[in-house]
Design an enzyme around this catalytic site. Structure first.
Site, PDB file in Angstrom:
ATOM      1  CD  GLN A  98      -3.144  -0.877   2.111  1.00 27.00           C
ATOM      2  OE1 GLN A  98      -2.832  -0.748   3.289  1.00 27.00           O
ATOM      3  NE2 GLN A  98      -4.408  -0.917   1.723  1.00 27.00           N
ATOM      4  CG  ASP A 283      -7.810   5.022   8.627  1.00 26.16           C
ATOM      5  OD1 ASP A 283      -8.445   6.083   8.749  1.00 26.16           O
ATOM      6  OD2 ASP A 283      -7.445   4.326   9.590  1.00 26.16           O
ATOM      7  CD  GLN A 284      -6.812  -0.193   4.051  1.00 26.94           C
ATOM      8  OE1 GLN A 284      -7.032  -0.821   3.018  1.00 26.94           O
ATOM      9  NE2 GLN A 284      -6.867  -0.761   5.241  1.00 26.94           N
ATOM     10  CG  HIS A 305      -4.562   5.273  12.370  1.00 32.74           C
ATOM     11  ND1 HIS A 305      -4.451   3.918  12.173  1.00 32.74           N
ATOM     12  CD2 HIS A 305      -3.452   5.631  13.049  1.00 32.74           C
ATOM     13  CE1 HIS A 305      -3.327   3.479  12.718  1.00 32.74           C
ATOM     14  NE2 HIS A 305      -2.706   4.502  13.249  1.00 32.74           N
TER      15      HIS A 305
END
Length: 336
Positions: A98, A283-284, A305
């Site tokens: 990632q 988040d991603q 986060h």
């Protein structure tokens, strides 16, 4: 050069900084890396991310060593190619993937990756999550990338292998993910390697009871290609527009019942909401929607986060995020 304090975040802040630096070409200095962690500084899996990021763009790097609490990263031009990285421990292969994926999407040529380490780790997305939850959303945004699990790897032995094929993106499509769509299926799987079968059976019994499923809905699959012992339970729900997987990773001193309960409660919480994007996937997706120049999605909650990642992205890219509560338990994240 951007100045970033690492004492407010962990490894995710470092990985996001590397991704953004690669994509934008902007150098950065990070101080107090993982400053509030029991063992501050770069650990082996963080160091692999730094070295991998440096290799794909021939970067100039200062401070790339174990335990370092300060890093200076000056990126060069990102180059497509065939790359192989070994973490040298059970550290997460998916987190390295990632870190590199956004940059390699913007390279001029296609790339292949081979990453060796852990494929199913605590505090990291399992490779199943990447394949079924993360990549399909990116593919809907114009991304052409696939991953393959070549060999399972668990803590502490590692030795797992994932490979990826990544093609340059022609044009980002803005994401609008505010509905799950029609339900398709619920599913479960226990990956089990070199441990007593009783552990997996207890996990299946616990999870199926908590979710109200028949035990036959959760498959038991042996992962004896792994170099060491390990166990993971994966519980998922697939809809027309999105897929969510809640996972539990066996760790020493944690009972099978506790591992399964954590995973089952995670999925049960997701199913109790109407939001399509789970907290981890949220988040991603922040960096992809920023790279697309905008987008919107609904998620369950906003984590620390997420807030830290939003602030970091806004430092690197000319975008602005807004977060609104749509209804109780549903947040809207938009970028433009």
């Amino acid at each position: 050069m951007l100045q970033i304090s690492g004492d407010t975040g962990g490894g995710q802040l470092l990985r996001s900084s590397l991704s953004l630096s690669l994509v934008t070409g902007r150098p950065f200095r990070m101080t107090n890396i993982r400053g509030k962690r029991p063992k501050p500084g770069l650990m082996r899996q963080h160091l692999t991310c730094v070295k991998a990021a440096a290799q794909v763009c021939d970067a100039c790097v200062d401070g790339a060593e174990l335990g370092s609490v300060e890093l200076v990263f000056r990126p060069g031009k990102v180059m497509g190619g065939d790359y192989s990285f070994a973490i040298g421990s059970g550290g997460s292969t998916t987190l390295v993937l990632q870190t590199l994926l956004p940059a390699l999407l913007h390279a001029e040529a296609s790339s292949t990756l081979r990453i060796e380490g852990g494929t199913h780790n605590p505090m990291a997305p399992p490779c199943d999550f990447i394949e079924h939850c993360y990549l399909p959303v990116l593919q809907s945004m114009g991304v052409k990338a696939t991953t393959t699990l070549e060999r399972h790897g668990f803590m502490q032995a590692g030795g797992g292998v994932i490979t990826a094929e990544i093609h340059p993106i022609k044009k980002w499509k803005k994401l609008k993910l505010i509905e799950r769509g029609d339900p398709v299926e619920t599913f479960g799987r226990v990956l089990h390697a070199h441990l007593h079968r009783d552990i997996a059976e207890r996990e299946i019994a616990t999870a199926s009871h908590l979710l109200g499923w028949d035990a036959s809905q959760i498959d038991l699959r042996y992962a004896n290609d792994s170099l060491g012992p390990g166990n993971t339970i994966l519980l998922g729900a697939r809809f027309a527009n999105v897929c969510e997987i809640s996972s539990g990773i066996a760790q020493q001193g944690r009972s099978a019942e506790a591992v399964a309960t954590g995973a089952a409660k995670g999925l049960r919480s997701y199913l109790a909401s109407s939001a399509p994007v789970g907290a981890h996937l949220a988040d991603q997706l922040l960096l992809p929607i920023a790279l697309a120049g905008g987008g919107v999605f609904h998620t369950l909650s906003i984590t620390d986060h997420t807030r830290t990642n939003i602030a970091l992205i806004e430092q690197f890219l000319p975008v602005k995020f807004t977060v609104e509560e749509i209804e109780q338990g549903v947040k809207q994240i938009s970028c433009g």
